[in-house]
Design a protein around this motif. Structure first.
Motif, PDB file in Angstrom:
ATOM      1  N   ILE A   1     -12.531 -20.012 -25.691  1.00 56.86           N
ATOM      2  CA  ILE A   1     -11.780 -20.596 -27.003  1.00 56.86           C
ATOM      3  C   ILE A   1     -10.575 -19.662 -27.224  1.00 56.86           C
ATOM      4  O   ILE A   1     -11.165 -18.363 -27.212  1.00 56.86           O
ATOM      5  N   ILE A   2      -9.323 -20.099 -27.263  1.00 54.04           N
ATOM      6  CA  ILE A   2      -8.407 -19.247 -27.574  1.00 54.04           C
ATOM      7  C   ILE A   2      -8.159 -19.310 -28.984  1.00 54.04           C
ATOM      8  O   ILE A   2      -7.647 -20.689 -29.520  1.00 54.04           O
ATOM      9  N   HIS A   3      -7.746 -18.309 -29.570  1.00 55.52           N
ATOM     10  CA  HIS A   3      -7.721 -18.300 -31.162  1.00 55.52           C
ATOM     11  C   HIS A   3      -5.924 -18.082 -31.392  1.00 55.52           C
ATOM     12  O   HIS A   3      -5.395 -17.677 -30.557  1.00 55.52           O
ATOM     13  N   LYS A   4      -5.802 -18.169 -32.576  1.00 49.84           N
ATOM     14  CA  LYS A   4      -4.455 -18.026 -32.958  1.00 49.84           C
ATOM     15  C   LYS A   4      -4.090 -16.456 -32.904  1.00 49.84           C
ATOM     16  O   LYS A   4      -4.738 -15.460 -33.106  1.00 49.84           O
TER      17      LYS A   4
ATOM     18  N   LEU B   1     -16.643 -12.813 -33.432  1.00 52.71           N
ATOM     19  CA  LEU B   1     -17.710 -12.650 -34.019  1.00 52.71           C
ATOM     20  C   LEU B   1     -18.187 -14.058 -34.905  1.00 52.71           C
ATOM     21  O   LEU B   1     -19.517 -14.549 -34.631  1.00 52.71           O
ATOM     22  N   ASP B   2     -17.298 -14.686 -35.700  1.00 49.75           N
ATOM     23  CA  ASP B   2     -17.560 -15.463 -36.459  1.00 49.75           C
ATOM     24  C   ASP B   2     -17.643 -16.737 -35.425  1.00 49.75           C
ATOM     25  O   ASP B   2     -18.815 -17.942 -35.665  1.00 49.75           O
ATOM     26  N   THR B   3     -16.968 -16.894 -34.171  1.00 49.85           N
ATOM     27  CA  THR B   3     -16.858 -17.992 -33.427  1.00 49.85           C
ATOM     28  C   THR B   3     -18.220 -18.005 -32.751  1.00 49.85           C
ATOM     29  O   THR B   3     -18.818 -19.057 -32.495  1.00 49.85           O
TER      30      THR B   3
ATOM     31  N   PRO C   1      -6.837 -13.372 -29.442  1.00 44.93           N
ATOM     32  CA  PRO C   1      -8.484 -13.059 -29.258  1.00 44.93           C
ATOM     33  C   PRO C   1      -8.967 -14.283 -28.679  1.00 44.93           C
ATOM     34  O   PRO C   1      -8.514 -15.410 -28.678  1.00 44.93           O
ATOM     35  N   MET C   2     -10.025 -14.430 -27.843  1.00 42.24           N
ATOM     36  CA  MET C   2     -10.402 -15.255 -27.004  1.00 42.24           C
ATOM     37  C   MET C   2     -12.054 -15.086 -27.017  1.00 42.24           C
ATOM     38  O   MET C   2     -12.606 -13.867 -26.782  1.00 42.24           O
ATOM     39  N   THR C   3     -12.568 -16.194 -26.929  1.00 37.14           N
ATOM     40  CA  THR C   3     -14.482 -16.092 -27.183  1.00 37.14           C
ATOM     41  C   THR C   3     -14.926 -16.913 -25.913  1.00 37.14           C
ATOM     42  O   THR C   3     -14.392 -17.913 -25.798  1.00 37.14           O
TER      43      THR C   3
ATOM     44  N   ALA D   1      -9.647  -8.951 -34.919  1.00 41.37           N
ATOM     45  CA  ALA D   1     -10.028  -9.557 -33.826  1.00 41.37           C
ATOM     46  C   ALA D   1     -11.527  -9.707 -33.551  1.00 41.37           C
ATOM     47  O   ALA D   1     -11.961 -10.845 -33.144  1.00 41.37           O
ATOM     48  N   ARG D   2     -11.956  -8.654 -34.072  1.00 38.20           N
ATOM     49  CA  ARG D   2     -13.757  -8.685 -33.615  1.00 38.20           C
ATOM     50  C   ARG D   2     -14.177  -9.776 -34.738  1.00 38.20           C
ATOM     51  O   ARG D   2     -15.086 -10.475 -34.238  1.00 38.20           O
ATOM     52  N   ASN D   3     -13.773  -9.689 -35.917  1.00 40.78           N
ATOM     53  CA  ASN D   3     -14.420 -10.889 -36.947  1.00 40.78           C
ATOM     54  C   ASN D   3     -13.948 -12.149 -36.411  1.00 40.78           C
ATOM     55  O   ASN D   3     -14.984 -13.114 -36.516  1.00 40.78           O
TER      56      ASN D   3
END
Length: 335
Positions: A299-302, A321-323, A273-275, A316-318
């Motif tokens: 932002i690249i997530h784990k 969304l949190d970020t 997931p990326m934001t 992935a969506r959560n």
């Protein structure tokens, strides 16, 4: 706008001096000649000051100084001294938009030529990953956006190795979202609207780079795209999805479709997931002719792994969304 010294504006200075010292009635002539937004002040260190305004006339206690400064009240506020420096004048978003598209075209001429020449060789020796192409989109995207906005990358340590296949997903705010993504230099294949492939230059480049076209509201086209993605992943390539399916009109995160997560679950590769933050403010959806000033954060997530598409979709969506919520709170505190 602040006008500095006499030497910078000879016409204004000539007009002022001529009016003050050569006309028979300088005060009335000045009222007719100089617009009402002018406030003329004359002073010299060690001498008394001499002021002129249209409401009060001259307020003079000593001789007029030879040093005159003109300050213009052009801000439209009607407040004295509400001036802006010439250095603060910025190009309009529409002008920046024209320059942005011009830069995109110019930066793409040489890379597009290289793609055309090298494409037959890539099809023979590396038809799935096309690793040879990784550097070309990265250089093109970096050159296109560098004069207009900065990109902050966070979480690069969460990226898998270059040769490891994965499914990348991100929120979708603007048509320029893929520029920051391309600066990562990864060999993932985008899923794109089929009409974009018809655009001269960029559409042809997408075809050469192995991007996957899909028709909106066409179930068969979506199923074919998913099948092609699974084929690419099984052969060592990575794919990229905007799981919302379209750009957000109001900046809010939309619902995620299952296609990307079905590919990840059935092939056993991780979801990355990326934001994206800020692209929607620079070029809002429906306003593709403007480029506002600002910056972008990616932002690249784990990685997320699993064999259930629905669970992968929710996780992935959560995460995204949190970020988005955290970053919005940070921005609110700073403003």
């Amino acid at each position: 706008m602040q006008l500095s010294t006499l030497s910078l504006f000879p016409f204004c200075n000539f007009l002022t001096l001529y009016t003050l010292f050569h006309l028979p009635n300088p005060i009335s002539s000045l009222c007719k000649t100089v617009p009402k937004f002018l406030h003329i002040k004359a002073s010299r260190e060690g001498e008394s000051r001499c002021y002129f305004t249209l409401n009060q006339g001259f307020n003079r206690s000593n001789k007029l100084s030879r040093y005159i400064v003109i300050r213009s009240q052009l801000a439209g506020t009607g407040i004295l001294d509400a001036t802006n420096s010439l250095s603060e004048i910025k190009p309009s978003p529409k002008f920046r938009g024209v320059c942005f598209y011009g830069m995109t075209v110019m930066a793409g001429v040489l890379p597009f030529g290289i793609l055309i020449v090298a494409h037959p060789l890539a099809l023979i020796f590396d038809p799935y990953k096309t690793k040879f192409y990784n550097l070309i989109p990265k250089l093109w995207a970096t050159a296109s956006i560098a004069p207009f906005f900065d990109i902050e990358l966070e979480g690069l340590e969460n990226l898998p190795p270059q040769n490891a296949p994965a499914v990348y997903v991100s929120n979708h705010q603007s048509i320029i979202d893929f520029y920051p993504l391309l600066t990562l230099g990864r060999s993932f294949k985008f899923i794109g609207k089929n009409t974009v492939f018809l655009y001269p230059g960029i559409g042809w480049a997408m075809y050469i780079l192995g991007m996957i076209p899909v028709k909106r509201m066409d179930i068969r086209s979506h199923l074919e795209a998913v099948r092609r993605c699974m084929d690419l992943v099984r052969n060592g390539a990575s794919v990229f999805f905007f799981p919302e399916g379209t750009r957000s009109k109001d900046g809010k995160l939309g619902d995620f479709k299952k296609g990307a997560f079905t590919v990840a679950a059935k092939t056993g590769v991780p979801v990355i997931p990326m934001t994206l933050i800020g692209t929607g403010e620079i070029m809002p959806a429906g306003m593709e002719h403007v480029v506002n000033s600002g910056s972008v954060k990616l932002i690249i997530h784990k990685p997320i792994k699993g064999n259930d598409p629905e669970i992968l979709r929710q996780l992935a969506r959560n995460t995204i969304l949190d970020t988005l919520s955290i970053e919005a709170q940070k921005k609110k505190r700073l403003s």
